[in-house]
Design an enzyme around this catalytic site. Structure first.
Site, short mmCIF file in Angstrom:
data_model
loop_
_atom_site.label_atom_id
_atom_site.label_comp_id
_atom_site.label_asym_id
_atom_site.label_seq_id
_atom_site.Cartn_x
_atom_site.Cartn_y
_atom_site.Cartn_z
N HIS A 119 34.13 -83.43 9.68
CA HIS A 119 33.84 -82.36 9.49
C HIS A 119 32.41 -82.45 8.13
CE1 HIS A 119 38.74 -82.27 9.65
NE2 HIS A 119 37.51 -82.67 10.72
N ASP B 164 35.84 -85.75 17.14
CA ASP B 164 36.43 -87.04 17.16
C ASP B 164 35.90 -88.40 17.39
OD1 ASP B 164 38.08 -85.58 14.89
OD2 ASP B 164 39.46 -84.73 16.00
N HIS C 8 51.39 -86.22 11.13
CA HIS C 8 52.00 -85.08 11.25
C HIS C 8 53.64 -84.26 11.91
CE1 HIS C 8 48.29 -84.03 11.83
NE2 HIS C 8 48.08 -83.20 11.36
N ASP D 32 54.46 -84.63 14.92
CA ASP D 32 53.37 -86.12 15.82
C ASP D 32 54.76 -86.42 15.86
OD1 ASP D 32 51.34 -85.21 15.34
OD2 ASP D 32 51.05 -86.58 13.77
N ASP E 23 34.50 -80.49 16.62
CA ASP E 23 35.05 -82.00 15.83
C ASP E 23 35.10 -83.09 17.11
OD1 ASP E 23 36.12 -83.19 13.56
OD2 ASP E 23 37.38 -82.48 13.84
N ASP F 297 41.36 -90.60 12.31
CA ASP F 297 41.26 -89.54 13.15
C ASP F 297 40.65 -89.49 14.40
OD1 ASP F 297 42.13 -87.25 13.49
OD2 ASP F 297 41.34 -86.12 11.88
N GLU G 179 41.52 -81.53 2.72
CA GLU G 179 40.76 -82.28 4.18
C GLU G 179 39.70 -81.15 4.68
OE1 GLU G 179 42.53 -84.22 7.18
OE2 GLU G 179 40.70 -83.77 8.30
C1 XLS Z 1 41.27 -82.20 12.15
C2 XLS Z 1 41.34 -82.58 11.35
C3 XLS Z 1 43.08 -83.24 11.09
C4 XLS Z 1 43.23 -83.34 10.14
C5 XLS Z 1 45.02 -83.30 9.53
O1 XLS Z 1 39.99 -81.28 12.62
O2 XLS Z 1 40.96 -83.80 11.00
O3 XLS Z 1 43.67 -83.84 12.32
O4 XLS Z 1 43.02 -85.10 9.42
O5 XLS Z 1 45.73 -82.20 9.65
NI NI Z 2 41.31 -85.13 9.99
NI NI Z 3 39.13 -83.48 11.99
#
Ligand code: XLS
Ligand code: NI
Ligand code: NI
Length: 439
Positions: free
Chosen positions: A271, A309, A101, A104, A307, A338, A232
């Site tokens: 997601h 992750d 991003h 980032d 999420d 991610d 996404e």
């Molecule tokens: C958040 C998203 C984010 C995207 C990029 O849940 O996964 O990390 O991948 O903005």
């Molecule tokens: Ni993502």
């Molecule tokens: Ni995500």
């Protein structure tokens, strides 16, 4: 330049019997699977934000991991230290791509002109490293969800001024993505949604998002971006309801606004499961619509509704993912981790072990999926299941040669159809197990 991850060597492949925590057990980059080396099937990417930024902070406590890499956070020295750390990390793991991003890469300044200047400076620095190492950019994106100005979304905001600010960020993020040769550009609409319909004009907000995306496509193409734009999908979090709910919803949106030629989807495992689907479901829906662009490789926790992750560990999931990817003929994008280490996993070793787990889980998934396809029993079963549509009345239906009246007359004459044949789910699941586990 001095090493940052000093005690960590280049990660070797040692095979499944190895007990070395800093070695791959399954990911053997040059091993040929279905005619292609693993590294080409699996263009893995490092997520700049999690790997170089996330320090384990959560709603109940501050960070546990030190991601300063020897520089004071919030400075350009730190931004450069992250580049140094990131490239050393990717080289040691044999990762060929990264995703980012805008925020980032550099700390955001009060004035966007200064932020953009910083982005130019860091992009030059990254470019030098890319040239030396051969590492490439998978995709870039603009963070349009963290800053308070985006509390009501970016494309979906009620404020025209905020909308323009979003446009400015997208423009710059596209500039940087093109400069770094990114394969794709992502829109994750984290705050493109609503909390209550009592204050929201959904139709207007969706049209505005489409207008912003159209302008982004026009600008991107005008500066020579030839890659794919991606949506996404994610159903919720941070918003209660997000417009890009799942693959099917995002595809409908893209088609409605004529964006489907320039966009594909970036499917994130966690997601899909938040949307009440399997990861495999959203991959399949994307693939059959020609929309499978890239993958955010992580996993959620079925006991938790957000999420999380996590790094991919569930080999059934990675197997089914690779089954979809192989059947789709591969993806133009890649596999972006991610994902973040758990809060108590705060050391440099943990960062490496997490990527080793993720890469090994996908390598196993690839090997398993290739074997399922080569074995042929499952593919054949699915093929045979629709046999009744290959001749007689079935073939005429498929060819569009029948009317409803004719089918009704056919049914009346037949009396009662036979049961359609067993789905044999348990038999098929047994085949998967016999391929996955050879004791
Ligand atoms: C958040 C998203 C984010 C995207 C990029 O849940 O996964 O990390 O991948 O903005
Ligand atoms: Ni993502
Ligand atoms: Ni995500």
């Amino acid at each position: 330049m001095s090493e940052i991850f000093e005690n960590i060597p280049k990660i070797p492949y040692e095979g499944s019997a190895s007990k070395n925590p800093l070695a791959f057990k399954y990911y053997d980059a040059d091993r040929i699977v279905m005619g292609k080396p693993m590294k080409e099937h699996l263009p893995f990417a490092m997520a700049w934000w999690h790997n170089l930024g996330a320090n384990g902070v959560d709603m109940f406590g501050r960070g546990t991991a030190d991601k300063s890499f020897g520089a004071a956070e919030g400075t350009m020295e730190h931004a450069k230290a992250k580049v140094d750390a990131g490239f050393e990390f990717m080289q040691k793991l044999g990762l060929n791509y990264f995703c980012f991003h805008d925020v980032d890469l550099v700390p955001e300044a009060e004035d966007i002109k200064e932020t953009n200047r910083r982005l130019d400076e860091i992009a030059d620095y990254i470019l030098e490293k890319m040239e030396v190492t051969g590492i490439k950019c998978l995709w870039g994106t603009a963070n349009m969800f963290s800053n308070p100005r985006f509390m009501n979304g970016a494309g979906s905001t009620n404020s025209a001024d905020v909308y323009c600010f979003a446009a400015a960020q997208i423009k710059k993020a596209l500039d940087i993505t093109v400069k770094l040769g990114g394969r794709g550009y992502v829109f994750w609409g984290g705050r493109e949604g609503y909390e209550t319909l009592l204050n929201t004009d959904v139709k207007f907000e969706q049209e505005n998002i489409a207008r912003l995306m159209k302008m982004a496509v026009a600008y991107g193409r005008s500066i020579g971006f030839t890659g794919d734009f991606y949506i996404e999908p994610k159903p919720k979090e941070p918003m209660k309801h997000q417009y890009d709910f799942d693959a099917a919803t995002a595809i409908g949106f893209l088609r409605q606004y004529g964006l489907d030629k320039d966009f594909k989807l970036n499917i994130e495992a966690n997601h899909a499961t938040l949307a009440g689907h399997t990861f495999q479901h959203d991959l399949r829906i994307s693939a059959i619509n020609g929309m499978l662009g890239s993958i955010d490789a992580n996993q959620g926790d079925y006991l938790l509704g957000w999420d999380t992750d996590e790094f991919p560990f569930d080999v059934y999931e990675t197997t089914m993912c690779m089954y979809e990817v192989l059947q789709a003929g591969g993806i133009a994008g890649g596999f972006n981790f991610d994902a973040k280490t758990r809060r108590p996993s705060y050391t440099y070793e943990d960062m490496f072990e997490a990527y080793i787990l993720g890469m090994d889980s996908f390598a196993l998934g690839l090997l398993n999926a290739a074997e399922i396809i080569e074995d042929g029993r499952i593919g054949e079963f699915v093929h045979d299941r629709y046999e009744s549509f290959r001749s007689g009345i079935g073939a005429r239906i498929v060819n569009g040669e029948t009317t409803l009246e004719e089918l009704a007359a056919y049914a009346e004459k037949m009396g009662k159809p036979e049961l359609p044949g067993s789905g044999r789910q348990e038999y098929l699941e047994g085949i998967v197990n016999s391929i996955l586990f050879k004791k």
